[in-house]
Structures are given as structure tokens and as C-alpha cells.
Design a protein around this motif. Structure first.
Motif, short mmCIF file in Angstrom:
data_model
loop_
_atom_site.label_atom_id
_atom_site.label_comp_id
_atom_site.label_asym_id
_atom_site.label_seq_id
_atom_site.Cartn_x
_atom_site.Cartn_y
_atom_site.Cartn_z
N ILE A 57 0.76 -1.24 -0.08
CA ILE A 57 0.03 -0.07 -0.08
C ILE A 57 0.97 1.37 -0.11
O ILE A 57 0.18 2.18 -0.43
CB ILE A 57 -1.09 -0.07 1.13
CG1 ILE A 57 -0.11 0.06 2.60
CG2 ILE A 57 -2.08 -1.17 1.20
CD1 ILE A 57 -1.16 0.05 3.80
N HIS A 58 2.05 1.20 0.37
CA HIS A 58 2.81 2.37 0.47
C HIS A 58 4.16 1.92 -0.20
O HIS A 58 4.75 0.93 -0.26
CB HIS A 58 3.36 2.77 1.95
CG HIS A 58 2.16 3.66 2.78
ND1 HIS A 58 1.84 4.62 2.33
CD2 HIS A 58 1.24 3.12 3.47
CE1 HIS A 58 0.70 4.95 3.13
NE2 HIS A 58 0.24 4.12 3.85
N ASP A 59 4.81 3.09 -0.65
CA ASP A 59 6.09 3.12 -1.50
C ASP A 59 7.11 3.60 -0.17
O ASP A 59 7.89 4.71 -0.54
CB ASP A 59 6.23 4.03 -2.58
CG ASP A 59 5.28 3.85 -3.68
OD1 ASP A 59 4.73 2.65 -3.81
OD2 ASP A 59 4.75 4.79 -4.15
N GLY A 60 7.43 2.70 0.71
CA GLY A 60 8.33 3.30 1.72
C GLY A 60 7.81 2.71 2.90
O GLY A 60 7.03 1.82 3.19
N ALA A 61 8.27 3.47 4.08
CA ALA A 61 7.77 3.12 5.42
C ALA A 61 6.68 3.59 5.54
O ALA A 61 6.10 4.46 5.15
CB ALA A 61 8.88 4.04 6.15
N ILE A 62 5.89 2.97 6.66
CA ILE A 62 4.59 3.17 6.96
C ILE A 62 4.75 3.61 8.38
O ILE A 62 5.48 3.02 9.35
CB ILE A 62 3.67 1.69 7.04
CG1 ILE A 62 3.68 1.23 5.67
CG2 ILE A 62 2.39 2.39 7.72
CD1 ILE A 62 2.71 -0.03 5.60
N LEU A 63 4.45 4.90 8.60
CA LEU A 63 4.87 5.73 9.71
C LEU A 63 3.68 5.71 10.89
O LEU A 63 3.97 5.83 12.15
CB LEU A 63 5.20 7.14 9.49
CG LEU A 63 6.17 7.24 8.67
CD1 LEU A 63 6.48 8.80 8.16
CD2 LEU A 63 7.56 6.63 9.13
N ALA A 64 2.33 5.50 10.40
CA ALA A 64 1.23 5.66 11.16
C ALA A 64 0.19 4.67 10.88
O ALA A 64 0.04 4.62 9.45
CB ALA A 64 0.99 7.23 11.63
N SER A 65 -0.65 4.17 11.51
CA SER A 65 -1.82 3.60 11.16
C SER A 65 -2.90 3.70 12.20
O SER A 65 -2.42 3.68 13.33
CB SER A 65 -1.53 1.98 10.88
OG SER A 65 -1.24 1.25 11.95
N ALA A 66 -4.06 3.76 11.74
CA ALA A 66 -5.14 3.61 12.88
C ALA A 66 -6.39 2.83 12.05
O ALA A 66 -6.47 2.56 10.87
CB ALA A 66 -5.72 5.09 13.00
N GLY A 67 -7.06 1.99 13.11
CA GLY A 67 -8.37 1.16 12.32
C GLY A 67 -9.19 1.10 13.44
O GLY A 67 -9.34 1.44 14.45
N ASP A 68 -10.64 1.06 12.68
CA ASP A 68 -11.75 1.13 13.38
C ASP A 68 -12.65 -0.20 13.17
O ASP A 68 -13.83 -0.24 13.36
CB ASP A 68 -12.59 2.25 13.12
CG ASP A 68 -13.00 2.42 11.70
OD1 ASP A 68 -12.93 1.26 10.96
OD2 ASP A 68 -13.59 3.55 11.24
N GLY A 69 -12.19 -1.38 12.56
CA GLY A 69 -12.63 -2.42 12.54
C GLY A 69 -13.16 -2.62 11.15
O GLY A 69 -13.47 -3.83 10.43
N ALA A 70 -13.50 -1.39 10.46
CA ALA A 70 -14.07 -1.55 8.95
C ALA A 70 -12.99 -1.21 7.86
O ALA A 70 -12.93 -1.44 6.76
CB ALA A 70 -15.28 -0.69 8.85
N ARG A 71 -12.18 -0.17 8.52
CA ARG A 71 -11.11 0.12 7.53
C ARG A 71 -9.63 0.52 8.63
O ARG A 71 -9.85 0.78 9.58
CB ARG A 71 -11.33 1.47 6.82
CG ARG A 71 -11.70 2.56 7.81
CD ARG A 71 -12.69 3.70 7.10
NE ARG A 71 -13.10 4.48 8.35
CZ ARG A 71 -12.92 5.69 8.56
NH1 ARG A 71 -12.44 6.57 7.54
NH2 ARG A 71 -13.41 6.46 9.47
N ILE A 72 -8.83 0.55 7.59
CA ILE A 72 -7.50 0.94 8.26
C ILE A 72 -6.93 2.21 7.30
O ILE A 72 -6.84 2.09 6.21
CB ILE A 72 -6.44 -0.34 8.20
CG1 ILE A 72 -6.92 -1.33 8.99
CG2 ILE A 72 -5.10 0.26 8.56
CD1 ILE A 72 -6.08 -2.66 8.80
N VAL A 73 -6.43 3.02 8.26
CA VAL A 73 -5.88 4.31 7.50
C VAL A 73 -4.34 4.40 7.76
O VAL A 73 -3.94 4.07 9.08
CB VAL A 73 -6.61 5.60 7.90
CG1 VAL A 73 -5.82 6.69 7.55
CG2 VAL A 73 -7.91 5.64 7.22
#
Lengths: 252, 346
Positions: A57-73
Motif C-alpha cells: 500500500i505504500h512506497d516506503g516506510a509506514i509511519l502511522a496507522s489507525a483502524g476502526d474495524g471497518a477500515r485501516i488508514v
């Protein structure tokens, strides 16, 4: 003779090891699928039936993520904010200067927020942005209304993205605030600090709460279901702060 | 210890040639990859390397120590870079010309996560041969940058006469006799002199030219850097014996040594107490110590009130077990420090 009742299944029997193929920096659920966020590039989906699936999903490091059960940002050092559900992912926003997306948060009614440097963005129907006084340390939505808590140097700001005429509310406390979380009942905002301590505000009267005594910087914290306790890292023990009374952990 | 990523901090007053040096580091064929943290985007652009913009945000720690400042943006960026560990060999932090190097250096000691995964390799300061003397008079930042340096490049030597160059060198030595000095044109220098210096060049303090030391006995034995057998030596040669001495009005350095072993139970309380009291004035201190009944060489370094030290290695059989500490700072209470140190002898 074991006293364990036969209907009690140990945690171990209910877990299985997943080889994610990279450093895992976050974990969320999408429905019944466990999703592991890798430090670089991809998510790994562990389906209930045991199947493992990798999604770049990213071209490099993933610095942060959050999820609510239906989606992950997620936010990456490619300057992209990506939203992912069980089947697919799409780019929610891309920073024009490819600045790092340092923080992300999910809010009620499909709202999402992220930050790049000093700029915080919030998106419900429309995209709004806010310049914090210094680099954003953490983001957290309040449970009700479209309201975002932004941690930064010397305090935090409560921002109504949809009310540009309303002055953002500033909560002062000297130091570098690095992470933010709001209690599920919306009464308390807690930030992690550069020093091994937490700082909290009771939002109704801005009463301060200093939560210290940690051996190390608090890197991880979350609310127990129902929001009665705040569980944190920063020690060899799991630290739980009581938040179910009127005063929260004050004086405790 | 060894898998910590080395970090080089690049400082220098406005226009001294930092960006030139950085571009040189990035473009020379050295087979290494660098992650570069710059304060301004756009001046460098090398596709191969990771370039990150920083905001130079300094804040004070809430630990009751006024000089304990940290670069919050660096904590964040280094955290992020560590997710891409393996994609680069070393990190270079470029600071703005007006930056005080202390918060950058302190970041590596204060933040546990940063300190666990990276180590400060060296502070490299680029100085402008033509303008440094002026800046030392009117810009405290320029003086701090010289005082803090482990490696100093006197750059733009082609723009000054031999006399002017000698003058600049003497001024720098008056502030910081312990840094390695190189004279360059257009920041041209073998990269090994700048990168991979390892642990702030600690061993350097063991072979400092005695003539430069505070309260020296004027025994002119300049012993220039013999240990880097490259073409720099001839530069040093024509200053032999003719170098002027300067004592900067407010910035001094002092060096203490003892060939008798120290008592750790006396030394640590003493140094802690000293930096607590004098921390704001002590910019840098470093030391190599021989403790009584300890076969290991202990090394430490400090920035203002923060100290960081560890056993380095076993003393070699043929090595002289000597303790040596150096301080660079403003208005150092020389007598108090000397007496305190002498009381630490076991």
C-alpha cells in the motif's frame, strides 16, 4: 487434578503465530481478519481460515496507522494517506511536497485525520487543514462531533474542522507532547510526553493530570473496553490508570 | 553496540560550505547509502539517498535542567527512518547555520529509543576561512559550533593568504584544541576524515598537542596528525613551531590527566555534581578513564548536564593506563575542577 473448567480455553489455544515477513509496527482487525502493519510498504492479512495475504500500500516506510474495524488508514514516508478495507486500498490523499505523513486518526462517521509536519488535516465530507504551532505529535478524534485533539509542543489543541470561525481551544502544558488519546466517553484527553510520563486534561474544566513514574517513554497506550481504564507501556509492568470515576486518576 | 547506525552532525555558519560538503558526500562513489536530514529541501537532490526535511524544533525537557534541550523533530524522524533500517548505512544531520549543536547532540543521549538504535559518530563543523574570525566576534552560534566540533574543516582556504589562514587556525585552536582540523577548498576532503569517525573521536584526546593546552608549559611539540597518512600532512608542516596562541576571552578548554587509577566511587559523584553545577557553561566534555581494579577502559562524553559513558574495551598490555578528561566551556572554574579531579585518584 486440574481445576481448569473444560469450557475455559487457554489464550494459547486460540492463537496462532503469523509469520508476517517484516517488522510489524501495528495490528488492527478488519471484521474477523487480523491485519498486521509492516514497517515498510505492506499490510499482511491473516484470515480466520489461516490464509495469509500481503497487500502493498505504500512506497516506503509506514509511519502511522489507525483502524476502526471497518477500515485501516495509514500514513507513509511516501507522503500518502491510504485507506484499506478487506478487499482493496486506495489513496485518500497525497501530500504535494511528499512530506512524511506522521500521524493518522479515525473518527466517528467515517472521518479521518492525518498530519504532515505542522499541518493537521481532517476529512469528513470536505478536507480541512490546520497549522499547529509546532510539529504535530499526535492526533485523536473526540467520540462525539467532528472534533480533533492535536498534540504538539507545550500542549494540545482542540479543533473543530467544520467551524473555521471558531478559535481552536488551546490546552497548555510545557514540554513535547508526542501522542494523543481521548477517553471513549470524551471526558479526558491524555498525551504521551518526551519525558517518561503522561499528561492528561479533564476537558470540562481543563484540570491537569500528571501521570508519571514510568521507567521509559510511553510508546503504546489504549483504553480498556468501556473506557474504565487506560492501559499503557513504559514500564516492565502493564500500567492501568483508573478513569471510571468523576476525577479520573487524579490523586491516585 | 555495533549495529547502531552512525550519525554525523554537520554544522557550520551560514555560507561556510555545509551544502557543498554534503553534496560531495552524497555524490562521491563510496558505495554507501545515506539518509540525510536537511533543514531545507531542494538544495540537494540525489535520487539514491533518503532525504528528509526537518523543522529544527527545539524544546526544553521537563527535568529541571534548563540547558537540557532536545530536537523533537529529530526524535520523530529517526523513529521513522528506523522503519527503513537496512536501506541506508549511516545518517547525516545537517543543521542550519544559526543552530546551536547542543540540542542535536543531546537528542542522542536523552531519548532512549534514539540512543538505542543510533550513535553520534561525530560533529563536523565547516568554517569559512575568510569570515570565521569576524563571526567568532559577533555570532555566539559560530563559536559554539567550533567548540562542539570533533572535526573542523577550514574551508575556502583558496580565498585567504597563508597568514590569514594561520590566524584562523590559531583562533580555532584557542577555542577547541581537540578537534581534528582540515584545510579544504570547496570542501574537498577524503570522506573517511569526516564520516565513520567513531565515538566522537575519543582517542584523539589522548594525543592532543600539549602546546595548545590551558596552562601549558610552552613546550612546542605540535605533533600534528601523523595518523592519517594522506596528503594533509604537508598543510600542517609549514606552521611548525610558528603557530600563534590565542586564549579566547570567554571560551576555554582544559585537560586533566592522571597516571594513577581513579576511584569510581569518588569520580562519578564528582563529575555528576560538577555538571549539575556548571552544566550550562560546559559545552562538551570527554574522557578516557582507568579505574582502580578495572581492566576495562571506560570512556564517557557529555553535553552540558548530560553524561553518557560505558566500558569500551580491555586495556592493552603495552598501553599506559592513564586517565584523561577534557572540558570545553565558558568561564570554566579551572582550579575547582582540577582539585576535584585530583581528589578522585584512588
Amino acid at each position: 487434578m486440574s481445576e481448569t473448567r473444560s469450557d475455559t480455553v487457554s489464550v494459547v489455544e486460540r492463537t496462532r503465530a503469523v509469520v508476517a515477513g517484516g517488522a510489524v509496527v501495528g495490528a488492527h482487525f478488519l471484521g474477523r481478519t487480523a491485519v498486521f502493519v509492516l514497517g515498510e510498504e505492506a499490510l499482511v492479512f491473516a484470515e480466520p481460515d489461516g490464509e495469509l495475504r500481503r497487500m502493498g500500500i505504500h512506497d516506503g516506510a509506514i509511519l502511522a496507522s489507525a483502524g476502526d474495524g471497518a477500515r485501516i488508514v495509514s500514513g507513509g514516508d511516501d507522503g500518502k494517506v491510504v485507506t484499506t478495507d478487506v478487499g482493496s486500498s486506495r489513496v485518500l490523499a497525497a501530500d504535494p511536497k511528499s512530506r512524511w505523513i506522521d500521524h493518522v486518526a479515525l473518527g466517528p462517521d467515517g472521518a479521518a485525520a492525518w498530519s504532515a509536519g505542522k499541518t493537521a488535516f481532517a476529512q469528513a465530507k470536505e478536507l480541512r487543514q490546520f497549522e499547529a504551532p509546532s510539529t504535530v505529535g499526535g492526533l485523536a478524534f473526540l467520540p462525539k462531533g467532528f472534533r480533533l485533539a492535536i498534540a504538539h509542543y507545550n500542549g494540545a489543541t482542540l479543533w473543530f474542522p467544520n467551524a473555521p470561525q471558531a478559535a481552536p481551544e488551546r490546552l497548555e502544558w510545557k514540554g513535547s507532547h508526542l501522542g494523543a488519546t481521548v477517553s471513549p466517553d470524551g471526558r479526558f484527553l491524555v498525551t504521551t510526553m518526551q519525558e517518561p510520563m503522561l499528561h492528561g486534561w479533564r476537558l470540562v474544566d481543563r484540570q491537569h493530570m500528571r501521570m508519571s513514574g514510568y521507567a521509559a517513554r510511553v510508546m503504546s497506550l489504549d483504553w480498556t473496553p468501556g473506557g474504565r481504564w487506560l492501559a499503557t507501556s513504559g514500564s516492565t509492568q502493564l500500567i492501568l490508570w483508573p478513569f471510571h470515576t468523576k476525577d479520573g486518576p487524579m490523586g491516585k | 553496540m555495533t549495529d547502531k547506525i552512525p550519525v554525523t552532525v554537520l554544522t557550520g555558519y551560514l555560507g561556510a560550505g555545509k551544502t557543498t560538503l554534503l553534496n560531495r558526500i552524497l555524490s562521491e562513489p563510496h558505495g554507501k547509502k545515506y539518509a540525510v536530514i536537511v533543514n531545507e529541501f531542494g538544495e540537494i537532490g540525489i535520487d539514491n539517498d533518503l532525504v528528509v526535511g526537518a523543522d529544527e524544533e527545539v524544546f526544553e525537557m521537563n527535568n529541571g535542567c534548563i540547558c537540557c534541550t532536545v530536537r523533537g523533530d529529530l526524535v520523530r524522524i529517526l523513529d521513522g527512518l528506523m522503519r527503513r533500517k537496512g536501506k541506508f548505512d549511516a545518517i547525516i544531520v545537517e543543521t542550519t547555520g544559526l543552530a546551536d549543536p547542543a540540542p542535536v547532540a543531546q537528542t542522542f543521549f536523552i531519548d532512549e529509543n534514539v540512543g538505542r538504535r543510533t550513535k553520534l559518530d561525530a560533529v563536523v563543523t565547516v568554517a569559512d576561512a575568510k569570515w570565521l574570525n569576524e563571526r567568532l566576534k559577533d555570532a555566539p552560534e559560530a563559536k559554539n559550533q567550533i567548540a562542539f566540533a570533533d572535526v573542523i574543516l577550514i574551508n575556502k582556504t583558496d580565498l585567504v593568504s597563508a597568514e590569514e589562514l594561520a590566524e584562523v587556525e590559531a583562533r580555532i585552536r584557542g577555542i577547541n584544541p581537540y578537534a581534528r582540523l582540515h584545510k579544504t577548498e570547496r570542501a574537498k576532503i577524503p570522506l573517511g576524515e569526516v564520516l565513520g569517525r567513531n565515538a566522537f573521536d575519543l582517542d584523539r584526546i589522548l594525543d592532543i598537542e600539549p602546546a595548545f593546552l590551558e596552562g601549558d608549559d610552552h613546550d612546542h611539540e605540535h605533533g600534528h596528525d601523523h595518523d592519517h597518512g594522506d596528503d594533509h600532512d604537508h598543510h600542517h608542516a609549514h606552521h611548525h613551531g610558528g603557530l600563534k596562541h590565542y586564549h579566547d576571552e570567554d571560551m576555554q578548554s582544559m585537560s586533566l590527566k592522571s597516571d594513577k587509577p581513579l576511584d569510581p566511587d569518588k569520580f562519578f559523584p564528582w563529575i555528576q555534581d560538577l555538571v549539575q553545577k556548571e552544566g550550562p557553561n560546559i559545552l562538551r566534555c570527554k574522557g578516557i578513564l582507568a579505574f582502580k581494579g578495572d581492566d576495562q577502559r571506560f570512556v564517557f562524553q557529555g553535553v552540558h548536564m548530560i553524561l553518557d559513558g560505558d566500558h569500551q574495551r580491555t586495556w592493552n598490555k603495552d598501553e599506559k593506563r592513564e586517565s584523561r578528561i577534557v572540558f570545553i566551556g565558558r568561564n570554566l572554574p579551572g582550579k575547582t575542577i582540577t582539585e576535584g579531579f585530583e581528589r578522585c585518584i584512588a
